[in-house]
Design a protein around this motif. Structure first.
Motif, PDB file in Angstrom:
ATOM      1  N   GLY A  41       1.717  -2.640  20.330  1.00  0.00           N
ATOM      2  CA  GLY A  41       1.338  -1.723  19.010  1.00  0.00           C
ATOM      3  C   GLY A  41       2.540  -1.143  18.090  1.00  0.00           C
ATOM      4  N   ASP A  60      -3.643   4.578  15.913  1.00  0.00           N
ATOM      5  CA  ASP A  60      -3.310   2.944  14.625  1.00  0.00           C
ATOM      6  C   ASP A  60      -2.082   2.038  14.916  1.00  0.00           C
ATOM      7  N   GLN A  61      -2.465   0.883  15.337  1.00  0.00           N
ATOM      8  CA  GLN A  61      -1.313   0.083  15.920  1.00  0.00           C
ATOM      9  C   GLN A  61      -0.943  -0.897  14.952  1.00  0.00           C
ATOM     10  N   ILE A  63      -0.664  -4.585  13.595  1.00  0.00           N
ATOM     11  CA  ILE A  63      -0.644  -6.024  13.878  1.00  0.00           C
ATOM     12  C   ILE A  63       0.563  -7.127  13.332  1.00  0.00           C
ATOM     13  N   HIS A  80      -1.406  -1.967   9.778  1.00  0.00           N
ATOM     14  CA  HIS A  80      -1.894  -1.603  10.283  1.00  0.00           C
ATOM     15  C   HIS A  80      -3.076  -2.054  10.921  1.00  0.00           C
ATOM     16  N   LYS A  81      -4.190  -2.390  12.417  1.00  0.00           N
ATOM     17  CA  LYS A  81      -5.178  -2.496  12.873  1.00  0.00           C
ATOM     18  C   LYS A  81      -6.765  -1.638  11.588  1.00  0.00           C
ATOM     19  N   SER A  82      -6.579  -0.230  11.425  1.00  0.00           N
ATOM     20  CA  SER A  82      -7.444   0.611   9.952  1.00  0.00           C
ATOM     21  C   SER A  82      -6.946  -0.529   8.819  1.00  0.00           C
ATOM     22  N   ALA A 109      -8.528  -7.962   8.866  1.00  0.00           N
ATOM     23  CA  ALA A 109      -6.499  -7.842   9.548  1.00  0.00           C
ATOM     24  C   ALA A 109      -5.429  -8.914   8.643  1.00  0.00           C
ATOM     25  N   SER A 111      -2.640 -10.821   8.955  1.00  0.00           N
ATOM     26  CA  SER A 111      -1.728 -11.608   9.998  1.00  0.00           C
ATOM     27  C   SER A 111      -0.396 -12.048   9.804  1.00  0.00           C
TER      28      SER A 111
END
Length: 156
Positions: A41, A60-61, A63, A80-82, A109, A111
């Motif tokens: 993360g 807040d990883q 990605i 970020h994941k958020s 998300a 990618s």
């Protein structure tokens, strides 16, 4: 008669160095003598097998990420994941700092990201973000606005 002494064994130890994985598979980008790797993360900045700095936000990883650089600047963009996107100034890679944060407006998300510097009469920096919902969004980072939205029938 030969006298053999029992070797002395230490019973107290102190940690001198900890070794962790800097790459666990997945995304990696190279810039000069450094590798930027996505692991756990966060983005690790690796030089000669050592993590010299880390780009991360607590809870807040990251990605996905991309980077672009020259002799005078190194910019890393993280998704970020958020749903937030952060732009990092990494000219001094040992002290990365967030210079801008914005919401991606993707419904899924992100990618994949791509960062490009344009020259000529339309000079500036553009960012393309591909989302799992099947859209690619283009951002003008110089003027700070969203420019285009492309839809596909599958994920990006």
């Amino acid at each position: 008669k030969v006298v053999r002494m029992k070797p002395k064994v230490s019973t107290s130890f102190s940690c001198v160095k900890t070794v962790e994985s800097v790459y666990t598979g997945g995304q990696v980008e190279w810039f000069k003598d450094m590798a930027f790797t996505l692991a756990r993360g966060a983005v690790n900045v690796v030089r000669k097998g050592e993590v010299i700095s880390m780009l991360k936000e607590e809870e807040d990883q990251i990605i996905s990420f991309t980077l672009a650089g020259s002799d005078t600047e190194v910019t890393v963009v993280t998704a970020h994941k958020s749903g937030l996107v952060r732009i990092w100034d990494c000219l001094v890679v040992e002290q990365p700092k967030v210079i801008r944060t914005f919401r991606s407006i993707h419904s899924g998300a992100i990618s994949v990201l791509g960062l490009h510097t344009l020259s000529g009469s339309h000079s500036g920096t553009v960012l393309a973000t591909g989302g799992t919902e099947g859209t690619v969004k283009v951002w003008d980072l110089t003027s700070q606005y969203f420019t285009h939205n492309f839809r596909t029938s599958s994920t990006v």
